[in-house]
Scaffold this active site. Structure first.
Site, mmCIF file in Angstrom:
data_model
loop_
_atom_site.group_PDB
_atom_site.id
_atom_site.type_symbol
_atom_site.label_atom_id
_atom_site.label_comp_id
_atom_site.label_asym_id
_atom_site.label_seq_id
_atom_site.Cartn_x
_atom_site.Cartn_y
_atom_site.Cartn_z
ATOM 1 C CG MET A 184 -2.138 -0.995 0.980
ATOM 2 S SD MET A 184 -3.163 -1.406 2.475
ATOM 3 C CE MET A 184 -4.276 0.225 2.027
ATOM 4 C CE LYS A 185 6.248 0.269 2.672
ATOM 5 N NZ LYS A 185 7.272 -0.823 2.938
ATOM 6 C CG HIS A 218 3.070 1.241 6.347
ATOM 7 N ND1 HIS A 218 3.910 2.250 7.207
ATOM 8 C CD2 HIS A 218 3.936 0.638 5.623
ATOM 9 C CE1 HIS A 218 5.008 2.123 7.008
ATOM 10 N NE2 HIS A 218 5.365 1.112 6.196
ATOM 11 C CG ASN A 266 7.058 5.622 7.109
ATOM 12 O OD1 ASN A 266 7.061 5.279 8.283
ATOM 13 N ND2 ASN A 266 7.801 4.767 6.354
ATOM 14 C CD GLU A 267 11.297 4.998 7.657
ATOM 15 O OE1 GLU A 267 12.027 5.098 6.954
ATOM 16 O OE2 GLU A 267 10.882 3.987 8.052
ATOM 17 C CD GLU A 377 7.491 0.135 10.289
ATOM 18 O OE1 GLU A 377 8.564 -0.064 9.943
ATOM 19 O OE2 GLU A 377 6.670 0.978 9.544
ATOM 20 C CD1 TRP A 424 8.613 -4.947 9.150
ATOM 21 C CD2 TRP A 424 6.370 -3.855 9.518
ATOM 22 N NE1 TRP A 424 8.119 -4.173 8.016
ATOM 23 C CE2 TRP A 424 6.860 -3.648 8.273
ATOM 24 C CE3 TRP A 424 5.278 -3.636 10.049
ATOM 25 C CZ2 TRP A 424 6.286 -2.615 7.419
ATOM 26 C CZ3 TRP A 424 4.486 -2.999 9.375
ATOM 27 C CH2 TRP A 424 5.105 -2.299 8.076
HETATM 28 O O1 9MR Z 1 9.588 -4.790 5.508
HETATM 29 C C1 9MR Z 1 9.367 -4.030 4.255
HETATM 30 C C2 9MR Z 1 9.888 -4.647 3.199
HETATM 31 O O2 9MR Z 1 9.381 -5.951 2.803
HETATM 32 C C3 9MR Z 1 10.045 -3.849 2.137
HETATM 33 O O3 9MR Z 1 10.631 -4.447 0.799
HETATM 34 C C4 9MR Z 1 10.504 -2.275 2.231
HETATM 35 C C5 9MR Z 1 10.230 -1.556 1.179
HETATM 36 O O4 9MR Z 1 8.887 -1.233 0.833
HETATM 37 O O5 9MR Z 1 9.782 -1.884 3.403
HETATM 38 C C6 9MR Z 1 10.018 -2.610 4.468
HETATM 39 O O6 9MR Z 1 9.288 -2.074 5.741
HETATM 40 C C7 9MR Z 1 9.755 -0.819 6.098
HETATM 41 C C8 9MR Z 1 8.617 -0.057 6.536
HETATM 42 O O7 9MR Z 1 7.631 0.408 5.481
HETATM 43 C C9 9MR Z 1 8.894 1.369 6.983
HETATM 44 N N1 9MR Z 1 9.922 1.145 8.219
HETATM 45 C C10 9MR Z 1 11.143 0.394 7.857
HETATM 46 C C11 9MR Z 1 10.504 -0.946 7.314
HETATM 47 C C12 9MR Z 1 11.918 -1.885 7.251
HETATM 48 O O8 9MR Z 1 12.553 -1.322 6.187
#
Ligand code: 9MR
Length: 468
Positions: A184-185, A218, A266-267, A377, A424
């Site tokens: 959902m990004k 998210h 985010n971040e 997470e 997570w």
């Molecule tokens: O765990 C997630 C991984 O499977 C994806 O490839 C990555 C990119 O979309 O994102 C990871 O999740 C992140 C989260 O969205 C934001 N905080 C850090 C997490 C770990 O990188």
């Protein structure tokens, strides 16, 4: 005795003819009739379904001598209901007893003739009547029974959400909220200006809605999930901002009323405690965060969802105080415009860090502001220094204690500040941790609640104990 010559002649002729017929062209006996090939039986729907039993049915094959019946709670038949693994029966039905209420079962049938066994039939799905017993060793069951309950969440991938898969079973038993781990990004959804690929996101949202599971969105804006077309955008800065606005508006509108909350940005803070120098900051200026929240709020309100919960989400704020300060200055700013409802604390922790006090201090900054807290997470590394080659008992127990600690901290929050505590991922070997190049942590790790075989770890017991 009168001999009828004509009759004798007729009989002799018939005998000769029969003899002739009986001989093949090369003069030997005819080949024996071939054995009938054992077909694959067809399983038909269950009948006489009660809360503890049902009848397995199949269509009889004339050549079969008996049938072998398998009954399982997983459609991959990885385990079997006791007594119903290759159960041999004749006839066309067998009663399966001793089952649990409200549970889905699967059965299949093979035919048998002598030593020969056919292929498996089609698989029939059947759910016993009644309501599944509440098992307090399931995370969500225990969390729901608290005086101030909260969601127990898990990060999911759309391909895990197949009915009857092991993920589906564990998810429905243990979790009351889901977050898409990546689908959902912006980069998977946004394929161009105003064009979208909704398939995975829709599947995740639909799954949550169909099964009474909360869905947390998210994340709308994240520098690590910008699609190529937007990274390479050649228009003006204000046209760039319009693309971001359009994206936020379309996504929030699509899922309005279907999901309860979104991580909007985010971040946005760098590890040095300043604003992260993202494409959004570069093209839209320091006010971009506020703009994004305003667009999300406006879209939700316009779609009739005036209760959408908007989160700011970030990592490592418990140990990095300049970062924590910067995050809370952004939060303060959003609060003055009434644009934020909660803070997501990612909590990609280790078995040593952060300390209980560090976590409490960090989270308490959101509590005193009256905001919701999402531990968003959670995972707990045990091999951040690559000093072990398997999960040792000592680390396993240290991890258990750390899971218990954070659940205890979360559970002690006032009712108004509770939202969800999200882990997570499911299985250790599918966590992002061992694969992350950013973590500089190439070795194995075991950061989650279930091992590679999908069995619960001591971490799971620690989680449960945190709910005591
Ligand atoms: O765990 C997630 C991984 O499977 C994806 O490839 C990555 C990119 O979309 O994102 C990871 O999740 C992140 C989260 O969205 C934001 N905080 C850090 C997490 C770990 O990188």
């Amino acid at each position: 005795m009168i001999i009828n010559h004509k009759k004798i002649l007729g009989i002799a002729f018939l005998m000769m003819f029969t003899l002739l017929l009986g001989c093949s062209k090369n003069g030997s006996n005819p080949p024996p009739e071939p054995d009938t090939v054992l077909g694959t039986p067809f399983a038909s729907n269950a009948s006489n379904i009660t809360n503890t039993s049902f009848n397995v049915n199949w269509v009889i094959l004339p050549e079969a001598e008996s049938y072998l019946i398998d009954v399982s709670t997983s459609n991959s038949f990885s385990t079997f209901v006791t007594g119903y693994n290759t159960l041999e029966k004749s006839g066309s039905t067998v009663e399966v007893t001793g089952l649990s209420p409200g549970l889905t079962y699967y059965y299949r049938v093979r035919a048998k003739k002598g030593a020969e066994i056919s292929n498996n039939s089609n698989v029939i799905t059947v759910t016993t009547t009644g309501v599944q017993a509440e098992d307090p060793t399931f995370l969500k069951v225990k969390a729901n029974a608290l005086e101030n309950p909260f969601y127990v969440g898990v990060a999911v991938k759309s391909n895990q959400l197949t009915e009857g898969s092991s993920y589906d079973t564990v998810l429905k038993n243990e979790f009351s909220s889901i977050t898409a781990e990546y689908e959902m990004k912006m980069n998977p959804i946004s394929t161009g200006s105003g064009t979208y690929n909704w398939s995975a996101a829709d599947k995740i949202v639909q799954y949550g809605n169909d099964n009474g599971i909360n869905v947390h969105g998210h994340a709308l804006v994240w520098h690590n999930a910008v699609p190529d077309w937007l990274s390479n955008f050649s228009g003006t800065d204000s046209e760039f901002a319009l693309e971001v606005k359009k994206y936020i508006t379309d996504v929030v509108t699509r899922y309005a009323g279907k999901i309860q909350s979104w991580d909007v940005v985010n971040e946005a803070v760098d590890d040095n405690g300043t604003m992260r120098n993202t494409i959004f900051l570069q093209k839209m200026g320091a006010n971009y965060i506020k703009d994004c929240y305003q667009w999300a709020r406006d879209a939700a309100n316009a779609a009739g969802d005036t209760n959408l919960i908007l989160f700011y989400n970030d990592y490592a704020t418990s140990t990095n105080i300049p970062k924590q300060d910067k995050v809370f200055s952004i939060v303060d700013d959003l609060m003055t415009s009434n644009l934020i409802d909660g803070v997501g604390f990612q909590m990609h922790n280790t078995y040593l860090s952060p300390t209980k006090e560090q976590i409490e201090t960090d989270i308490n900054r959101a509590v005193v502001l009256g905001l919701k807290v999402h531990v968003s997470e959670l995972d707990i590394q045990v091999n951040q220094n690559n000093d072990i080659t398997h999960l040792t008992e000592e680390r396993n127990l240290a991890q258990k204690d750390k899971y218990k600690e954070i659940v205890t901290i979360y559970n002690a929050l006032p009712k108004a500040n509770k939202y969800a505590l999200t882990v997570w991922g499911f299985k250790d070997n599918e966590s992002w941790i061992p694969f992350s190049t950013d973590l500089n942590h190439p070795g194995d790790d075991w950061p989650l609640l279930y091992n590679n075989k999908f069995e619960i770890k001591s971490a799971h017991t620690g989680f449960l104990e945190g709910l005591d």
